[in-house]
Write an enzyme that holds these catalytic residues in place. Sequence first.
Site, PDB file in Angstrom:
ATOM      1  N   ASN A 126      10.654 -52.741  31.947  1.00  0.00           N
ATOM      2  CA  ASN A 126      10.364 -52.228  30.618  1.00  0.00           C
ATOM      3  C   ASN A 126      11.267 -51.064  30.225  1.00  0.00           C
ATOM      4  O   ASN A 126      12.088 -50.594  31.019  1.00  0.00           O
ATOM      5  CB  ASN A 126       8.889 -51.823  30.544  1.00  0.00           C
ATOM      6  CG  ASN A 126       8.286 -52.087  29.185  1.00  0.00           C
ATOM      7  OD1 ASN A 126       8.929 -51.925  28.160  1.00  0.00           O
ATOM      8  ND2 ASN A 126       7.029 -52.496  29.183  1.00  0.00           N
TER       9      ASN A 126
ATOM     10  N   HIS B 248      20.128 -34.869  46.330  1.00  0.00           N
ATOM     11  CA  HIS B 248      20.468 -33.447  46.413  1.00  0.00           C
ATOM     12  C   HIS B 248      19.862 -32.824  47.666  1.00  0.00           C
ATOM     13  O   HIS B 248      18.969 -33.378  48.287  1.00  0.00           O
ATOM     14  CB  HIS B 248      19.976 -32.692  45.177  1.00  0.00           C
ATOM     15  CG  HIS B 248      18.486 -32.737  45.020  1.00  0.00           C
ATOM     16  ND1 HIS B 248      17.856 -33.799  44.431  1.00  0.00           N
ATOM     17  CD2 HIS B 248      17.513 -31.889  45.398  1.00  0.00           C
ATOM     18  CE1 HIS B 248      16.541 -33.590  44.440  1.00  0.00           C
ATOM     19  NE2 HIS B 248      16.307 -32.446  45.024  1.00  0.00           N
TER      20      HIS B 248
ATOM     21  N   ALA C 264      -0.698 -46.264  36.428  1.00  0.00           N
ATOM     22  CA  ALA C 264       0.168 -45.424  35.599  1.00  0.00           C
ATOM     23  C   ALA C 264       0.179 -43.980  36.089  1.00  0.00           C
ATOM     24  O   ALA C 264      -0.850 -43.432  36.485  1.00  0.00           O
ATOM     25  CB  ALA C 264      -0.305 -45.477  34.147  1.00  0.00           C
TER      26      ALA C 264
ATOM     27  N   ARG D 217      -8.701 -49.329  45.764  1.00  0.00           N
ATOM     28  CA  ARG D 217      -9.527 -50.478  46.192  1.00  0.00           C
ATOM     29  C   ARG D 217      -8.644 -51.641  46.567  1.00  0.00           C
ATOM     30  O   ARG D 217      -7.475 -51.698  46.201  1.00  0.00           O
ATOM     31  CB  ARG D 217     -10.516 -50.891  45.119  1.00  0.00           C
ATOM     32  CG  ARG D 217      -9.900 -51.500  43.879  1.00  0.00           C
ATOM     33  CD  ARG D 217     -11.001 -51.861  42.861  1.00  0.00           C
ATOM     34  NE  ARG D 217     -10.468 -52.373  41.641  1.00  0.00           N
ATOM     35  CZ  ARG D 217     -10.431 -53.668  41.317  1.00  0.00           C
ATOM     36  NH1 ARG D 217     -10.892 -54.581  42.147  1.00  0.00           N
ATOM     37  NH2 ARG D 217      -9.943 -54.062  40.164  1.00  0.00           N
TER      38      ARG D 217
END
Length: 170
Positions: A63, A94, A136, A159
């Site tokens: 996406n 880094h 998310a 779960r």
Amino acid sequence: MIRFGKGGHSLRELPWIKGKLYVNKSGTIRIGKRVRFVGKPWATQLTVETGAVLEIGDNTFINAGVGIAARHRVTIGANVKIGPRTSILDSTYHQLDVNDDPGSSKPIVIRNNVWIGTRCTILPGVTIGENSVVAAGSIVNKDVPKNVLVAGIPAKIIRELEIPEGWIRQ
């Protein structure tokens, strides 16, 4: 070199790109059949350094605003869905202090049928097991077993999921 599929494929099987896709490539990119990229409203970026490999399996959806950076190797399986503004980085790129190795990287493996939600970060050395879901906003810093939902910072198992054999998210 960018390779699409395993050869002998029709135009319908080629990658589909909507919007901007930036490719910074010195290494190798292999893209499976029917891979879809969205680069709108935010550009999607693939960075593959010299000697590195990025593999993306068949029917994968990436996406808008996703950034994938391979210093060594990033492998994304088939039927994977990656939500907007997710980062997948096989290196920290880094040093924090003089004792850190600036070139260290660890491969990332995302197995088949994985769903990664919006604004997730997948860190070096992680393997995400097949049929798993990353909620998310999660930061994944250790391996995720198959058939689970993980969430949080750092991501933890919420779960187990019941996934029938042969079931594929489309």
